[in-house]
Design a protein around this motif. Sequence first.
Motif, short mmCIF file in Angstrom:
data_model
loop_
_atom_site.label_atom_id
_atom_site.label_comp_id
_atom_site.label_asym_id
_atom_site.label_seq_id
_atom_site.Cartn_x
_atom_site.Cartn_y
_atom_site.Cartn_z
N GLN A 200 79.86 33.84 58.18
CA GLN A 200 79.80 33.12 59.62
C GLN A 200 80.86 32.13 59.79
OE1 GLN A 200 75.86 30.86 59.49
NE2 GLN A 200 74.75 32.39 58.80
N CYS A 201 81.57 31.69 58.80
CA CYS A 201 82.67 30.85 59.23
C CYS A 201 83.95 31.29 59.61
CB CYS A 201 82.86 29.85 57.79
SG CYS A 201 83.73 30.72 56.49
N ASN A 202 84.65 30.12 59.90
CA ASN A 202 85.92 30.40 60.75
C ASN A 202 87.25 30.18 59.45
OD1 ASN A 202 84.67 28.98 63.25
ND2 ASN A 202 85.48 30.87 63.58
N LEU A 203 86.74 29.24 58.61
CA LEU A 203 87.63 28.77 57.57
C LEU A 203 87.02 28.50 56.40
CD1 LEU A 203 90.53 27.68 56.94
CD2 LEU A 203 89.74 25.61 57.72
N ALA A 204 87.42 29.12 55.17
CA ALA A 204 86.86 28.69 53.92
C ALA A 204 87.75 28.30 52.84
CB ALA A 204 86.12 30.44 53.33
N LEU A 205 87.30 27.35 52.28
CA LEU A 205 87.85 26.53 51.46
C LEU A 205 87.39 26.76 50.00
CD1 LEU A 205 89.12 23.22 53.21
CD2 LEU A 205 90.43 25.29 53.00
N HIS A 206 87.78 27.33 49.08
CA HIS A 206 87.10 27.56 47.90
C HIS A 206 87.89 26.83 46.73
CE1 HIS A 206 84.02 29.49 44.91
NE2 HIS A 206 85.23 29.86 44.58
N VAL A 207 87.09 25.93 46.03
CA VAL A 207 87.76 25.29 44.82
C VAL A 207 87.17 25.84 43.44
CG1 VAL A 207 88.14 23.02 43.93
CG2 VAL A 207 88.26 23.10 46.23
N GLU A 208 88.39 25.95 42.69
CA GLU A 208 87.97 26.34 41.32
C GLU A 208 88.65 25.81 40.26
OE1 GLU A 208 86.25 31.00 41.07
OE2 GLU A 208 88.32 30.61 41.12
N GLY A 209 88.54 25.93 38.99
CA GLY A 209 89.09 25.41 38.00
C GLY A 209 90.48 26.27 38.03
N LEU A 210 91.27 26.06 37.10
CA LEU A 210 92.28 27.10 36.97
C LEU A 210 91.97 28.14 36.16
CD1 LEU A 210 95.33 24.39 35.94
CD2 LEU A 210 95.02 25.99 38.05
N PRO A 211 92.79 29.47 36.48
CA PRO A 211 92.04 30.48 35.48
C PRO A 211 92.66 30.32 34.17
CG PRO A 211 93.75 31.23 37.28
CD PRO A 211 93.35 29.78 37.55
N GLN B 52 92.49 24.83 41.64
CA GLN B 52 93.25 25.43 42.60
C GLN B 52 92.32 25.67 43.80
OE1 GLN B 52 93.90 29.32 40.74
NE2 GLN B 52 92.12 30.59 41.83
N MET B 53 92.73 25.69 44.84
CA MET B 53 92.10 25.74 46.23
C MET B 53 92.57 26.97 47.02
SD MET B 53 91.91 23.23 49.54
CE MET B 53 93.39 23.58 50.02
N GLU B 54 91.55 27.93 47.45
CA GLU B 54 91.70 28.83 47.98
C GLU B 54 91.46 28.71 49.66
OE1 GLU B 54 90.14 32.84 46.89
OE2 GLU B 54 90.04 33.37 49.13
N VAL B 55 92.48 29.07 50.42
CA VAL B 55 92.12 28.77 51.82
C VAL B 55 92.21 30.26 52.43
CG1 VAL B 55 92.99 27.82 53.96
CG2 VAL B 55 93.51 26.75 51.86
N TRP B 56 91.01 30.43 53.08
CA TRP B 56 90.65 31.78 53.72
C TRP B 56 90.57 31.55 55.28
CZ3 TRP B 56 86.38 35.45 52.14
CH2 TRP B 56 86.34 36.64 52.49
N PHE C 134 96.27 21.55 43.17
CA PHE C 134 95.75 20.33 43.76
C PHE C 134 95.43 19.39 42.56
CE2 PHE C 134 91.49 19.52 42.80
CZ PHE C 134 90.84 21.15 42.98
N LYS C 135 95.89 18.18 42.87
CA LYS C 135 95.26 17.12 41.88
C LYS C 135 94.87 15.91 42.78
CE LYS C 135 97.31 14.11 38.62
NZ LYS C 135 98.16 13.62 37.40
N SER D 170 96.86 15.54 46.25
CA SER D 170 98.18 16.35 46.78
C SER D 170 97.94 17.68 46.40
CB SER D 170 99.26 15.74 45.86
OG SER D 170 99.03 15.39 44.45
N PHE D 171 98.52 18.29 47.19
CA PHE D 171 98.49 19.87 47.19
C PHE D 171 99.83 20.50 46.91
CE2 PHE D 171 93.95 20.46 48.39
CZ PHE D 171 93.71 19.31 49.05
N PHE D 172 99.96 21.54 46.34
CA PHE D 172 101.25 22.22 46.03
C PHE D 172 101.09 23.59 45.81
CE2 PHE D 172 99.90 19.06 42.97
CZ PHE D 172 99.60 20.02 41.77
N ALA D 173 102.23 24.27 45.95
CA ALA D 173 102.22 25.85 45.70
C ALA D 173 102.13 26.02 44.28
CB ALA D 173 103.23 26.26 46.31
#
Lengths: 362, 271
Positions: free
Chosen positions: B210-221, B231-235, B252-253, B260-263
């Motif tokens: 249903q959404c327009n933007l999905a931000l999914h936060v997880e721990g580092l693999p 890590q945050m996945e922007v969809w 992110f941290k 702060s977000f970084f590649a």
Amino acid sequence: MAAPVSGMAGSTSTGNATSFQKKPRRKLVSIPGTRPSVQNGQLLVSSGVSSLDYVIGGGLAVGTLLLVEEDRYDSYSHMLLRYFLAEGVVCGHELFLASARDHPDEIVQELPSPIVDDVAGMKISEGQSQPSDPENPDTMKIAWRYQNQPRVQTPDQSSVSQNSCRNVKGVDPTGPLNEDERQAVSLRRSPLPVPYHALLKSIQTVIRKEGFDGSTPQSKVRNVLRLGLHSLGSVLWGDDVCCKDNPAHCHALTTFLYALRGLLRTSLSVAMVTVPSHLIQNRAVMGRIIRLSDTAIALESFRGSEKETNPLYKDYHGLLHVRQLPRLNCLSCEVPDTKDLAFKLKRKQFTIEVLIITDGEQ
Amino acid sequence: MFPELNSILNSTPDSFKSSDFILVSDRRADASFLIHHYLSFYLRAGCKVCFLGLVQSFSHYSAVSQRLGVSLAQAREKGQLVFLEGLKDSVGVLLQEDTSQETQPLSYVRSPGAGLEGLFRFVECSMRQSGDGDAGESWGPPVLLIDDLSVLLSLGVSVGAILDFTLYCQATMCSELQGNMVILVRCEEEDADDVDEEGSNLLQRGLVHQCNLALHVEGLPTGYCRDIHGQMEVWWRQRGENIYNQRKIFHFKVHDKGASFFARGTSSAVL
């Protein structure tokens, strides 16, 4: 040399007197047994085990819930609960204890007594014995190297139980509910089963009556209420989340924890809840229970498993997993250095250390 | 409000997309810092915000927002912020002392099988009052923030009822009132052999469509790290007629005053 500040009472300098005036100390209401956290100023109480306090960020914040996942035979988690309550007795906090398995009075009788760190006291006693005859056989001379070590006391039943019986409210859900309560609950169809509902109700009553939520006037000295809830979710509480794959009451424990946290947030209280997580089959429910509490740790004891005889773990009695640390009134939370922690119990002292696996010695 | 996140998502308090449904989810991590970001973002933008605080108290959000430069108490007084104190008020409702009209939004605590209509009426009512500002002050487009929706599953509400609620909210907020919606959902581990019929994963999958933007936060693999919190996945999903379907992952941290977000691979701890 500072210029004299005009306008301050009594600041006329006379010779050596400085012109700086000490501000009259504002009366800070401090509750015994609590201290502010260095990170974010939260009011912290000790959990009874100093190494556990260190691991969870200085102590338990007042108004939060600590969840302890029990080890297989509930030996170490029960011990943590007793340490938590004993710490409350020593600090003079009010205690509320609920247990479905043992009678609360029995648990109170077995509380460990505090380790007396009475260095000053000992020095005085040593000093007094000097003038007397040094060859007096009655004065036992402790070897000089150990003179200043704190003495570890064996549990002394009478002094602890005396103090604690005054302010412990024990709740035994297997005891008979009075008839009105039972009728009232059944008529209104609460989503909680009867034992949880009664427990929540009695906690709320205690908080209100004793004024932990600030409802009574300031005449009473503010104090902290420690709640110890043993083995929630077990069958003895009338809950079947531990024994069935699809329990009929799958939301009872989670609803209870949600409401409990709501109560804690509005009062000066702190709760420690132990849950037999190894019996809960549904991992999703366990995940929810962890997220509904603030701080969550799990104990895994080596007893009865093959790790007991593993030479890598020979110094320790079990592993401690920190499942969750709270973010209270701030964005960031305590980030531990490492997640490999182990605990051991040596001479009645429970310590938590970083797990160090050494090379197997010959 | 996190400036770096604003530049990633290409939105500022002065210019942001309306009729947006943003889904924030996490798995074994804590994405609530994003809710704090959106709360301060929309308050700064001058929108009328309806916040359903179901898991923390008002003072918690207030303390964090203070550090981000926004005063929640002031916003509430002026009428810009409508805050539902879900956690603290639910005790009274559960123990059945409060049966007054004010606790209608929390009726799901007492009877979880009945659905979330009371909650929806509360949201609708507070959002339609947008003309009622202090001294005729009119706020920007209405925004609904929910923290967090998956706790309703713990209270016994069914996934279907929650999805109905979000559908009603989206129809009212996004389509009718041209406002935005930000919802936080916390998921559990994907169990490969366990088909989770009544779970938060099902809820998250339903909402993601249903959404327009999905931000999914997880721990580092790769495991736990002290310097990179996850890590945050922007969809970027569909927007009107366009279907973007673009995904990006950032590390992110979280600090005391922001995040702060970084590649990937460019954390200051690594470089």
